[in-house]
Enzyme design. Sequence first.
Site, short mmCIF file in Angstrom:
data_model
loop_
_atom_site.label_atom_id
_atom_site.label_comp_id
_atom_site.label_asym_id
_atom_site.label_seq_id
_atom_site.Cartn_x
_atom_site.Cartn_y
_atom_site.Cartn_z
CE LYS A 135 -2.33 -0.60 3.63
NZ LYS A 135 -1.82 -1.92 4.19
NE ARG A 173 -6.19 -0.21 9.45
CZ ARG A 173 -5.16 -0.59 10.27
NH1 ARG A 173 -5.61 -1.30 11.67
NH2 ARG A 173 -4.06 -0.20 9.96
NE ARG A 182 8.07 -5.31 5.88
CZ ARG A 182 6.90 -4.89 6.59
NH1 ARG A 182 6.28 -3.39 5.12
NH2 ARG A 182 6.27 -4.80 6.89
NE ARG A 221 9.34 -2.92 11.34
CZ ARG A 221 7.77 -2.09 10.69
NH1 ARG A 221 8.50 -0.95 10.72
NH2 ARG A 221 6.47 -2.48 10.52
NE ARG A 232 1.91 -5.92 11.10
CZ ARG A 232 2.37 -5.51 10.30
NH1 ARG A 232 4.18 -5.84 10.29
NH2 ARG A 232 2.58 -5.18 9.13
#
Length: 213
Positions: free
Chosen positions: A13, A87, A127, A153, A164
């Site tokens: 996004k 959302r 990542r 992270r 998530r």
Amino acid sequence: MILVLVGPPGAGKGTQAKLLCARFGIPQISTGDMLREAKRVGTLEKRYLDIMDSGGLLPDEAVIGLIAQRTAEPDCGAGFLLDGFPRTVPQANALDELLASQGGRRIDAVLQLDVPRPLLEERLIHRRTDKRSGQIYHLVYNPPPPGAELEHRADDRPEAVTKRLDAYEAMTAALLPFYEQKQLLRRVDGVGKPDEVTHRVLSAIGRSGSGGE
């Protein structure tokens, strides 16, 4: 041009938002960025600060209030792109009411970036961030240079990624049918190079993928 960009974590996004905003000359409005900025400059009420500091979700009226302020600024006159909001259906209804109060404005399209879950997991779990430069790398698709001081992270670790993605699917389960019923939803294949995805997005909203509008 008023656009809403939705999609799960890892769908791309952020990349598409920047490309679309540059093309249409409209600002990107990220609720996460707005909340962090409001906290930094001290314009967020203490009761909301306490909620943020405890890791909770702010009530809808707090977020809508920030969006109302931001979308009333001059650079939003020609439109804007909302990234990360709404959302839920109640948030979507609140957004409709806000836009209607601003002279009868309406959303032009809601863009959903579709990416298979296994690919989302691969994108997120691999990542890494360079602690010194802040540059984000991907161990498979965009490997870091030798000597980079990498950080994994916490929210990109496998167990966090699962939570998530589950949370996104649960939260937006009713939102996409809501916008589909309004004939605003445009589902776009989010797999491929960024410019390929952008071309699909532009086609989905009836704009040429090459050259001018």
